[in-house]
Scaffold this motif. Structure first.
Motif, short mmCIF file in Angstrom:
data_model
loop_
_atom_site.label_atom_id
_atom_site.label_comp_id
_atom_site.label_asym_id
_atom_site.label_seq_id
_atom_site.Cartn_x
_atom_site.Cartn_y
_atom_site.Cartn_z
N PHE A 117 -27.13 -84.41 -73.02
CA PHE A 117 -27.36 -83.76 -74.31
C PHE A 117 -26.54 -82.47 -74.41
O PHE A 117 -25.90 -82.19 -75.45
CB PHE A 117 -28.87 -83.45 -74.42
N ILE A 118 -26.48 -81.69 -73.32
CA ILE A 118 -25.71 -80.44 -73.32
C ILE A 118 -24.25 -80.71 -73.62
O ILE A 118 -23.61 -79.99 -74.39
CB ILE A 118 -25.86 -79.70 -71.97
N SER A 119 -23.70 -81.79 -73.04
CA SER A 119 -22.27 -82.03 -73.26
C SER A 119 -22.00 -82.40 -74.73
O SER A 119 -21.00 -81.97 -75.31
CB SER A 119 -21.74 -83.06 -72.27
N TYR A 120 -22.90 -83.16 -75.36
CA TYR A 120 -22.75 -83.43 -76.80
C TYR A 120 -22.90 -82.14 -77.62
O TYR A 120 -22.15 -81.89 -78.56
CB TYR A 120 -23.80 -84.45 -77.27
N LEU A 121 -23.90 -81.34 -77.25
CA LEU A 121 -24.12 -80.07 -77.98
C LEU A 121 -22.90 -79.16 -77.89
O LEU A 121 -22.51 -78.51 -78.86
CB LEU A 121 -25.36 -79.35 -77.43
N ASN A 122 -22.31 -79.08 -76.69
CA ASN A 122 -21.13 -78.22 -76.52
C ASN A 122 -20.00 -78.62 -77.46
O ASN A 122 -19.29 -77.77 -77.99
CB ASN A 122 -20.64 -78.28 -75.07
N ASP A 123 -19.83 -79.93 -77.66
CA ASP A 123 -18.77 -80.39 -78.56
C ASP A 123 -19.03 -79.89 -79.98
O ASP A 123 -18.13 -79.36 -80.65
CB ASP A 123 -18.70 -81.92 -78.56
N VAL A 124 -20.26 -80.07 -80.45
CA VAL A 124 -20.57 -79.70 -81.83
C VAL A 124 -20.54 -78.18 -82.02
O VAL A 124 -20.13 -77.67 -83.06
CB VAL A 124 -21.95 -80.27 -82.23
N GLN A 125 -20.90 -77.47 -80.97
CA GLN A 125 -20.95 -76.00 -81.05
C GLN A 125 -19.59 -75.40 -81.39
O GLN A 125 -19.51 -74.30 -81.95
CB GLN A 125 -21.46 -75.43 -79.72
N ARG A 126 -18.50 -76.14 -81.06
CA ARG A 126 -17.16 -75.61 -81.37
C ARG A 126 -16.97 -75.30 -82.86
O ARG A 126 -16.17 -74.47 -83.23
CB ARG A 126 -16.09 -76.62 -80.97
N ALA A 127 -17.70 -76.02 -83.69
CA ALA A 127 -17.54 -75.82 -85.14
C ALA A 127 -18.41 -74.67 -85.64
O ALA A 127 -18.26 -74.26 -86.79
CB ALA A 127 -17.91 -77.09 -85.88
N ILE A 128 -19.32 -74.20 -84.80
CA ILE A 128 -20.34 -73.27 -85.30
C ILE A 128 -19.97 -71.84 -84.95
O ILE A 128 -19.74 -71.52 -83.78
CB ILE A 128 -21.72 -73.63 -84.72
N SER A 129 -19.89 -71.01 -85.98
CA SER A 129 -19.54 -69.60 -85.76
C SER A 129 -20.75 -68.75 -86.05
O SER A 129 -21.41 -68.90 -87.08
CB SER A 129 -18.40 -69.22 -86.71
N SER A 130 -21.07 -67.84 -85.12
CA SER A 130 -22.23 -66.96 -85.35
C SER A 130 -21.89 -65.90 -86.40
O SER A 130 -22.76 -65.19 -86.87
CB SER A 130 -22.67 -66.31 -84.04
N LYS A 131 -20.59 -65.81 -86.76
CA LYS A 131 -20.18 -64.79 -87.74
C LYS A 131 -20.38 -65.26 -89.19
O LYS A 131 -20.28 -64.48 -90.12
CB LYS A 131 -18.71 -64.42 -87.54
N VAL A 132 -20.61 -66.56 -89.36
CA VAL A 132 -20.77 -67.11 -90.70
C VAL A 132 -21.98 -66.48 -91.39
O VAL A 132 -23.01 -66.25 -90.76
CB VAL A 132 -20.94 -68.64 -90.60
#
Lengths: 380, 380
Positions: free
Chosen positions: A10-25
């Motif tokens: 699950f962590i490895s899938y989450l890491n992939d998706v996290q690339r699109a997510i910016s905490s600055k948004v």
């Protein structure tokens, strides 16, 4: 919504998706990751508007060992949720979401309850309204990306130059990037694509950079689909969407000199080390410039830098061949470092016309497919 | 001044001295490293006024293979010089300094000239006006440092608390640090030192932290000499001077409770993982607090955290023994993490008197020599 899944998978899938997510948004839902659970798969989606990544954990994935108890969906705060999953004590975790979008995450003795958001507030996936597609091996695409994004501009003054210009025509892909001080151009033949396919698009350099980090160094197929204002890369379990940049890319074809008056052949790795040394001095001084002196009769190539307040450096360069006219030329050593690194281990041919005209670096074998161009610096 | 030296050996000596050199220092000569070459050794000195490090490369060091051609001394800009030495192409380098303190550094095809400063402008070494000394094995000193500096204050409001209080008396060393929220105290018997030796000094935590990084995990001897306002640690080729803090350290002896009403024994590593999980939630919320509930009759220990806007966490803790009165206590999980890490792998006894009184952690074997104390947080 309720499922149990293997934590490490699950962590490895989450890491992939996290690339699109910016905490600055600024938009709250975009700080989140959307989980959509159906009878046979868990879909994870993250987006920062420019980039959207969707990845699918299917119940057929033995590593993930996904067990679906109740379908449903939710948005969970991405960084916080991923950190929790990483720290949980057991090999599996169970996630259950109630009707108020509160998620209970259980793993062994540890239980977290975290507040989620309504999944209907998450933006829709971009639409790709075409069936046309072409395929590149992951390692080839990864190489094209790393060779071109290096020359992308990071200045928002000319937004068009923050992208890589991709032209597909006559079964050939041309990728070009320039920040107006240097340029990188790579060509690839696409023998296996339909001869009718023709595109001319600009993909943000940042999108390609993140994509490059996700691609494996193997020949796994990446399917590429291009529509009006989006590009979609599909590989493995992942769909990677990027917005396209609008506008006309400058005509870069005529920037690359077709003739030369001086040529030097050398080992890229050796030259990189010499440039790195010389840049220690140029970085410490006011002008980030080094000088290359080529003396053909003496067969001597000298790299030097001089910052009166700091000191000077001088180094005789090793080379394999030096022909043409004598030349003195000054340039930014950081551009040269980036260019040399993009070749890896190779013999390079550097070709010059005049001291104030751009010069090129190409692999000495097969110099047609990959060109790096650097504009010199006037020092007088 | 002129010498030739093995580059890698030279780098390791330079790295040691660089620890004392801060690029933030306003005094130009202190951004430099002083090189002093005599017939049989090259001495390197760096200082930021608080810390001074001197290390000696002798001609007897086979790895360094120092060849002295002409004695002399110079100050060279530390970071720039060290970066150059690290990037030079060959196994050795030659450094030659002219009468205007310009240094020429040669290694293979590479030649740097950098501007140095007059070595007479470098501050004098601190004076240690005592012959008294005592000796600790490097690994013991390293351990005492890591166990105490964790509790040192990093706030300049009470400068005295930025140091570690060292008391040597009756052949025993007592090291204490506190930032007024937590305290760490370590005792060591010094059976082999003169019974007359007695010191009461405060050493800056930063000095000890840097020293700890330089000490090896072995039993090499560290000779310690303490004078009016300086302490000198001598080990290997290195002399490490630190300024002492002036003032009276608060009386910490009476802070450590001598009795307890509730005791729990647990594994430090397991507990650290539980605290790390709980702190994910406390860090995300407004109050960085977690709650420990101990129910003796039920033999139950529960760790929990609650931030209404974010969520909550609850975890049943594993423990080896739980005795005394029931208790609920709240504390900063970061203090607990630091304390637990300082024990490494060990069984720990945590002892409480009342919910709002400081509590202690000690190794369950031999709890006299090492105590960590944490002040709880009032949550109502």
């Amino acid at each position: 919504m309720k499922f149990t899944v293997n934590r490490l998978a699950f962590i490895s899938y989450l890491n992939d998706v996290q690339r699109a997510i910016s905490s600055k948004v600024a938009i709250e839902v975009l700080k989140g990751i959307k989980l959509t659970l159906s009878a046979d798969a868990l879909k994870l989606t993250g987006s920062d508007v420019d980039i959207t990544i969707e990845t699918i954990i299917s119940i057929g994935d033995d590593n993930a060992a996904l067990q679906v108890e109740e379908e449903g969906s939710v948005i969970l705060p991405a960084n916080f949720f991923i950190n929790i999953v990483k720290k949980l004590p057991e090999a599996t975790l169970t996630l259950e979401v109630n009707e108020r979008f509160q998620a209970t995450i259980t793993s062994g003795v540890s239980e977290f309850k975290i507040n989620g958001l309504n999944p209907e507030d998450f933006p829709q996936l971009p639409e790709i309204d075409t069936d046309d597609q072409f395929i590149l091996p992951a390692d080839t695409l990864k190489q094209v990306i790393s060779q071109t994004v290096v020359a992308v501009s990071n200045q928002e003054m000319r937004p068009i130059l923050t992208g890589v210009h991709l032209v597909i025509r006559d079964q050939q892909l041309l990728a070009v990037a320039t920040d107006s001080h240097r340029l990188s151009q790579r060509k690839i033949s696409l023998a296996n694509i339909g001869a009718h396919l023709a595109y001319d698009v600009i993909i943000p350099g940042r999108s390609l950079g993140e994509l490059g980090k996700m691609l494996a160094d193997d020949e796994e197929e990446v399917v590429i689909q291009i529509s009006q204002n989006q590009v979609l890369f599909t590989f493995g379990h992942t769909s990677y969407y990027s917005r396209l940049l609008e506008g006309m890319y400058p005509d870069t074809e005529q920037l690359i000199p077709q003739t030369s008056n001086t040529d030097i052949l050398f080992d890229a790795v050796e030259m990189l080390r010499s440039i790195e040394r010389a840049s220690l001095l140029s970085h410490a001084g006011h002008n980030n410039v080094v000088k290359l002196s080529l003396k053909v009769a003496e067969q001597k190539a000298t790299l030097s830098g001089n910052s009166p307040e700091i000191g000077m450096v001088e180094e005789d360069l090793a080379f394999n061949s030096l022909t043409g006219n004598d030349l003195e030329i000054s340039f930014n050593p950081d551009y040269m470092k980036d260019a040399l690194r993009s070749f890896g281990k190779a013999e390079i041919k550097m070709s010059f016309t005049q001291p104030l005209r751009p010069f090129t670096l190409v692999p000495s074998e097969d110099g047609n497919d990959f060109v790096q161009l650097i504009t010199p610096v006037r020092t007088f």
